[in-house]
Design a protein around this motif. Structure first.
Motif, PDB file in Angstrom:
ATOM      1  N   ILE A  41       0.852  -1.186   0.000  1.00 46.56           N
ATOM      2  CA  ILE A  41       0.000   0.000   0.000  1.00 46.56           C
ATOM      3  C   ILE A  41       0.889   1.237   0.000  1.00 46.56           C
ATOM      4  CG2 ILE A  41      -1.859   1.210   1.158  1.00 46.56           C
ATOM      5  CD1 ILE A  41      -2.614  -1.530   0.073  1.00 46.56           C
ATOM      6  N   VAL A  42       0.670   2.097  -0.987  1.00 44.38           N
ATOM      7  CA  VAL A  42       1.484   3.308  -1.152  1.00 44.38           C
ATOM      8  C   VAL A  42       0.613   4.530  -0.830  1.00 44.38           C
ATOM      9  CG1 VAL A  42       2.892   4.678  -2.727  1.00 44.38           C
ATOM     10  CG2 VAL A  42       2.858   2.168  -2.909  1.00 44.38           C
ATOM     11  N   GLU A  43       1.152   5.437  -0.029  1.00 42.23           N
ATOM     12  CA  GLU A  43       0.459   6.689   0.301  1.00 42.23           C
ATOM     13  C   GLU A  43       0.948   7.785  -0.649  1.00 42.23           C
ATOM     14  OE1 GLU A  43       0.671   7.844   4.344  1.00 42.23           O
ATOM     15  OE2 GLU A  43       0.086   5.889   5.138  1.00 42.23           O
ATOM     16  N   GLU A  44       0.047   8.292  -1.467  1.00 40.06           N
ATOM     17  CA  GLU A  44       0.368   9.389  -2.380  1.00 40.06           C
ATOM     18  C   GLU A  44       0.027  10.707  -1.663  1.00 40.06           C
ATOM     19  OE1 GLU A  44       1.803   9.323  -5.205  1.00 40.06           O
ATOM     20  OE2 GLU A  44       1.833   7.170  -5.616  1.00 40.06           O
ATOM     21  N   TYR A  45       1.051  11.359  -1.096  1.00 41.57           N
ATOM     22  CA  TYR A  45       0.811  12.578  -0.331  1.00 41.57           C
ATOM     23  C   TYR A  45       0.390  13.745  -1.217  1.00 41.57           C
ATOM     24  CZ  TYR A  45       3.154  10.086   3.440  1.00 41.57           C
ATOM     25  OH  TYR A  45       3.491   9.168   4.393  1.00 41.57           O
ATOM     26  N   GLY A  46       0.831  13.715  -2.471  1.00 37.45           N
ATOM     27  CA  GLY A  46       0.481  14.824  -3.359  1.00 37.45           C
ATOM     28  C   GLY A  46      -1.009  14.886  -3.635  1.00 37.45           C
ATOM     29  N   SER A  47      -1.634  13.705  -3.851  1.00 34.10           N
ATOM     30  CA  SER A  47      -3.066  13.648  -4.130  1.00 34.10           C
ATOM     31  C   SER A  47      -3.894  13.238  -2.921  1.00 34.10           C
ATOM     32  CB  SER A  47      -3.344  12.665  -5.277  1.00 34.10           C
ATOM     33  OG  SER A  47      -2.849  11.374  -4.948  1.00 34.10           O
ATOM     34  N   GLY A  48      -3.233  12.759  -1.848  1.00 33.17           N
ATOM     35  CA  GLY A  48      -3.962  12.347  -0.660  1.00 33.17           C
ATOM     36  C   GLY A  48      -4.683  11.036  -0.838  1.00 33.17           C
ATOM     37  N   ASP A  49      -4.111  10.081  -1.605  1.00 31.57           N
ATOM     38  CA  ASP A  49      -4.773   8.809  -1.886  1.00 31.57           C
ATOM     39  C   ASP A  49      -3.926   7.659  -1.355  1.00 31.57           C
ATOM     40  OD1 ASP A  49      -6.734  10.203  -3.224  1.00 31.57           O
ATOM     41  OD2 ASP A  49      -5.782   9.954  -5.191  1.00 31.57           O
ATOM     42  N   LEU A  50      -4.616   6.551  -1.069  1.00 32.38           N
ATOM     43  CA  LEU A  50      -3.968   5.274  -0.783  1.00 32.38           C
ATOM     44  C   LEU A  50      -4.086   4.411  -2.029  1.00 32.38           C
ATOM     45  CD1 LEU A  50      -5.059   4.282   2.845  1.00 32.38           C
ATOM     46  CD2 LEU A  50      -2.784   4.884   2.063  1.00 32.38           C
ATOM     47  N   VAL A  51      -2.962   3.982  -2.577  1.00 35.06           N
ATOM     48  CA  VAL A  51      -2.938   3.286  -3.862  1.00 35.06           C
ATOM     49  C   VAL A  51      -2.259   1.935  -3.664  1.00 35.06           C
ATOM     50  CG1 VAL A  51      -2.224   3.397  -6.278  1.00 35.06           C
ATOM     51  CG2 VAL A  51      -2.804   5.489  -5.047  1.00 35.06           C
ATOM     52  N   CYS A  52      -2.835   0.930  -4.297  1.00 31.95           N
ATOM     53  CA  CYS A  52      -2.210  -0.394  -4.286  1.00 31.95           C
ATOM     54  C   CYS A  52      -0.993  -0.375  -5.203  1.00 31.95           C
ATOM     55  CB  CYS A  52      -3.207  -1.454  -4.744  1.00 31.95           C
ATOM     56  SG  CYS A  52      -2.505  -3.115  -4.858  1.00 31.95           S
ATOM     57  N   GLY A  53       0.162  -0.778  -4.659  1.00 32.58           N
ATOM     58  CA  GLY A  53       1.377  -0.767  -5.459  1.00 32.58           C
ATOM     59  C   GLY A  53       1.429  -1.852  -6.503  1.00 32.58           C
ATOM     60  N   GLY A  54       0.538  -2.883  -6.430  1.00 30.89           N
ATOM     61  CA  GLY A  54       0.545  -3.960  -7.402  1.00 30.89           C
ATOM     62  C   GLY A  54      -0.271  -3.657  -8.645  1.00 30.89           C
ATOM     63  N   CYS A  55      -1.532  -3.238  -8.447  1.00 28.44           N
ATOM     64  CA  CYS A  55      -2.410  -3.012  -9.593  1.00 28.44           C
ATOM     65  C   CYS A  55      -2.767  -1.543  -9.799  1.00 28.44           C
ATOM     66  CB  CYS A  55      -3.690  -3.826  -9.441  1.00 28.44           C
ATOM     67  SG  CYS A  55      -4.683  -3.375  -7.993  1.00 28.44           S
ATOM     68  N   GLY A  56      -2.454  -0.681  -8.842  1.00 24.44           N
ATOM     69  CA  GLY A  56      -2.745   0.746  -8.995  1.00 24.44           C
ATOM     70  C   GLY A  56      -4.142   1.148  -8.597  1.00 24.44           C
ATOM     71  N   LEU A  57      -4.899   0.278  -7.956  1.00 22.48           N
ATOM     72  CA  LEU A  57      -6.254   0.610  -7.537  1.00 22.48           C
ATOM     73  C   LEU A  57      -6.213   1.581  -6.358  1.00 22.48           C
ATOM     74  CD1 LEU A  57      -9.322   0.063  -7.778  1.00 22.48           C
ATOM     75  CD2 LEU A  57      -8.987  -1.769  -6.083  1.00 22.48           C
ATOM     76  N   VAL A  58      -7.051   2.611  -6.420  1.00 23.12           N
ATOM     77  CA  VAL A  58      -7.142   3.591  -5.344  1.00 23.12           C
ATOM     78  C   VAL A  58      -7.997   3.011  -4.235  1.00 23.12           C
ATOM     79  CG1 VAL A  58      -7.868   5.919  -4.681  1.00 23.12           C
ATOM     80  CG2 VAL A  58      -6.862   5.527  -6.933  1.00 23.12           C
ATOM     81  N   LEU A  59      -7.422   2.847  -3.060  1.00 24.09           N
ATOM     82  CA  LEU A  59      -8.117   2.227  -1.934  1.00 24.09           C
ATOM     83  C   LEU A  59      -8.742   3.251  -0.993  1.00 24.09           C
ATOM     84  CD1 LEU A  59      -5.483  -0.516  -1.072  1.00 24.09           C
ATOM     85  CD2 LEU A  59      -7.446  -0.666  -2.612  1.00 24.09           C
ATOM     86  N   GLY A  60      -8.308   4.460  -1.025  1.00 23.53           N
ATOM     87  CA  GLY A  60      -8.850   5.502  -0.144  1.00 23.53           C
ATOM     88  C   GLY A  60      -8.387   6.863  -0.603  1.00 23.53           C
ATOM     89  N   ASP A  61      -9.181   7.878  -0.280  1.00 23.11           N
ATOM     90  CA  ASP A  61      -8.821   9.239  -0.666  1.00 23.11           C
ATOM     91  C   ASP A  61      -8.899  10.139   0.563  1.00 23.11           C
ATOM     92  OD1 ASP A  61     -11.502   9.193  -0.295  1.00 23.11           O
ATOM     93  OD2 ASP A  61     -12.052  10.154  -2.173  1.00 23.11           O
ATOM     94  N   ARG A  62      -8.423  11.359   0.380  1.00 20.85           N
ATOM     95  CA  ARG A  62      -8.407  12.376   1.440  1.00 20.85           C
ATOM     96  C   ARG A  62      -7.623  11.896   2.655  1.00 20.85           C
ATOM     97  NH1 ARG A  62     -14.650  14.712   1.364  1.00 20.85           N
ATOM     98  NH2 ARG A  62     -14.671  15.287  -0.843  1.00 20.85           N
ATOM     99  N   ILE A  63      -6.454  11.376   2.404  1.00 24.64           N
ATOM    100  CA  ILE A  63      -5.578  10.917   3.474  1.00 24.64           C
ATOM    101  C   ILE A  63      -4.823  12.134   4.037  1.00 24.64           C
ATOM    102  CG2 ILE A  63      -3.675   9.393   4.082  1.00 24.64           C
ATOM    103  CD1 ILE A  63      -6.298   8.017   3.320  1.00 24.64           C
ATOM    104  N   VAL A  64      -4.787  12.254   5.347  1.00 22.53           N
ATOM    105  CA  VAL A  64      -4.109  13.372   5.998  1.00 22.53           C
ATOM    106  C   VAL A  64      -2.606  13.144   5.948  1.00 22.53           C
ATOM    107  CG1 VAL A  64      -3.835  14.654   8.144  1.00 22.53           C
ATOM    108  CG2 VAL A  64      -6.080  13.767   7.488  1.00 22.53           C
ATOM    109  N   ASP A  65      -1.885  14.178   5.529  1.00 23.95           N
ATOM    110  CA  ASP A  65      -0.427  14.108   5.466  1.00 23.95           C
ATOM    111  C   ASP A  65       0.127  14.331   6.872  1.00 23.95           C
ATOM    112  OD1 ASP A  65       2.211  14.117   4.858  1.00 23.95           O
ATOM    113  OD2 ASP A  65       2.124  15.783   3.425  1.00 23.95           O
ATOM    114  N   THR A  66       0.698  13.293   7.444  1.00 25.56           N
ATOM    115  CA  THR A  66       1.240  13.380   8.801  1.00 25.56           C
ATOM    116  C   THR A  66       2.736  13.654   8.815  1.00 25.56           C
ATOM    117  OG1 THR A  66       1.560  10.982   8.827  1.00 25.56           O
ATOM    118  CG2 THR A  66      -0.531  11.826   9.695  1.00 25.56           C
TER     119      THR A  66
END
Length: 348
Positions: A41-66
């Motif tokens: 699971i990769v956290e894209e801080y620029g867009s605020g999304d959680l992305v699967c590193g294998g297939c690229g599916l977006v698993l969550g959005d509006r992730i807070v940058d900690t």
């Protein structure tokens, strides 16, 4: 639930204290497409999304940058901690610009007093505290005078220089600040009179003059020295620079200011009313111009705006009236703007 009633029964309270279930701490986030038990699971801080590193599916959005707030926009690599906190003041270079204020509320334990005592030991030196107080007063007085931040910065620089050189040792702090503001107004080409500065800072004219003369000589700020260096006359000390504010306060038309400025310049060339203060010349010239252009303005109002007595304005007007042929241009008479017959005669 036990908290559904203000005073629950003992049996109900005992039941409520025995939980029937608990949270499952082994919950893991996996990709619904890959179903990998160890997902990447990769956290894209620029867009605020959680992305699967294998297939690229977006698993969550509006992730807070900690991550840390430190960022840099420079070409060099690494973080820039200077972006954290308030902007640095170049006038406070070498001083601690972050203050900590300890509250008095400690529940009667006495901890606040001990903390304040410890903080007082680590505070800046007395000279730095005085500098901070002076900067705060300069900013406050400039705001009351509706002066721009440029003048406030110039006054602060001048005060810091004078404090470092110990030029005005023994003088009241208010007098030194008033002199710095007066000089800063002249340097920024928005001059203020001694009377206006004295009314603002409640400093006597004598004390203000002493501080001003000391700073003028120390930093070579005299109009004569400046004019010799640049081969021009100093425009900030002439009465024509006071006409803008005076005419605005008197609600006079725009043509009054231009004609009055030409009259003052012509009077200076012919040596009329030499030796008079710029405030007196400005007030007398406005009174002379208003009568010349047929725009009557009570001398009482001009005296209140200029801050000089009515007798002083009449004296300057008398000098102008006696040499009126040298001051009034013929083109003003031809186009009908001026009429010397409207001038009030005076006794010689």
């Amino acid at each position: 639930m036990a908290f559904s009633q203000p005073f629950p029964l003992a049996a109900q309270a005992q039941k409520a204290q025995q939980p029937t279930y608990g949270p499952d701490l082994a919950v893991r986030l996996i990709c619904p497409d890959c179903r990998d038990p160890n997902p990447n699971i990769v956290e894209e801080y620029g867009s605020g999304d959680l992305v699967c590193g294998g297939c690229g599916l977006v698993l969550g959005d509006r992730i807070v940058d900690t991550r840390s707030e430190w960022r840099t926009f420079a070409n060099d690599e690494g973080d820039d901690p200077s972006r954290v906190g308030a902007a640095l003041d170049p006038l406070m270079e070498g001083m601690d610009q972050l203050d900590t204020v300890i509250s008095f509320r400690d529940g009667g334990t006495g901890v606040a007093r001990e903390l304040q005592r410890a903080a007082s030991r680590s505070q800046n030196s007395r000279s730095e505290r005085n500098l901070l107080t002076a900067f705060r007063d300069i900013g406050s007085w400039c705001d009351q005078f509706s002066l721009p931040k440029t003048i406030s910065d110039i006054a602060k620089q001048l005060y810091k220089r004078s404090d470092e050189e110990k030029l005005l040792r023994g003088k009241p702090l208010e007098a030194v600040i008033a002199a710095c503001i007066f000089i800063a107004c002249r340097q920024a080409h928005v001059p203020r009179t001694f009377r206006e500065i004295c009314n603002l800072t409640h400093v006597s004219k004598k004390t203000l003059g002493q501080c001003y003369k000391a700073l003028e000589q120390a930093f070579n700020l005299s109009p004569g020295a400046t004019a010799q260096q640049h081969n021009v006359s100093s425009p900030t000390t002439g009465p024509e620079n006071l006409l803008v504010r005076y005419c605005n306060h008197l609600d006079l038309p725009a043509n009054v200011q231009s004609v009055c400025s030409d009259i003052i310049i012509a009077a200076r060339e012919h040596g009329i009313a030499d030796g008079r203060s710029p405030v007196s010349i400005a007030g007398g010239a406005i009174y002379f111009t208003c009568l010349l252009l047929g725009i009557p303005k009570p001398i009482r109002e001009i005296s209140a705006v200029a801050g000089v007595s009515e007798g002083t304005i009449k004296l300057v007007y008398r000098l102008y009236y006696m040499e009126r042929t040298k001051l009034v241009k013929e083109e003003w008479m031809k186009d009908g703007r001026a009429d010397m017959s409207k001038l009030l005669p005076v006794d010689k």
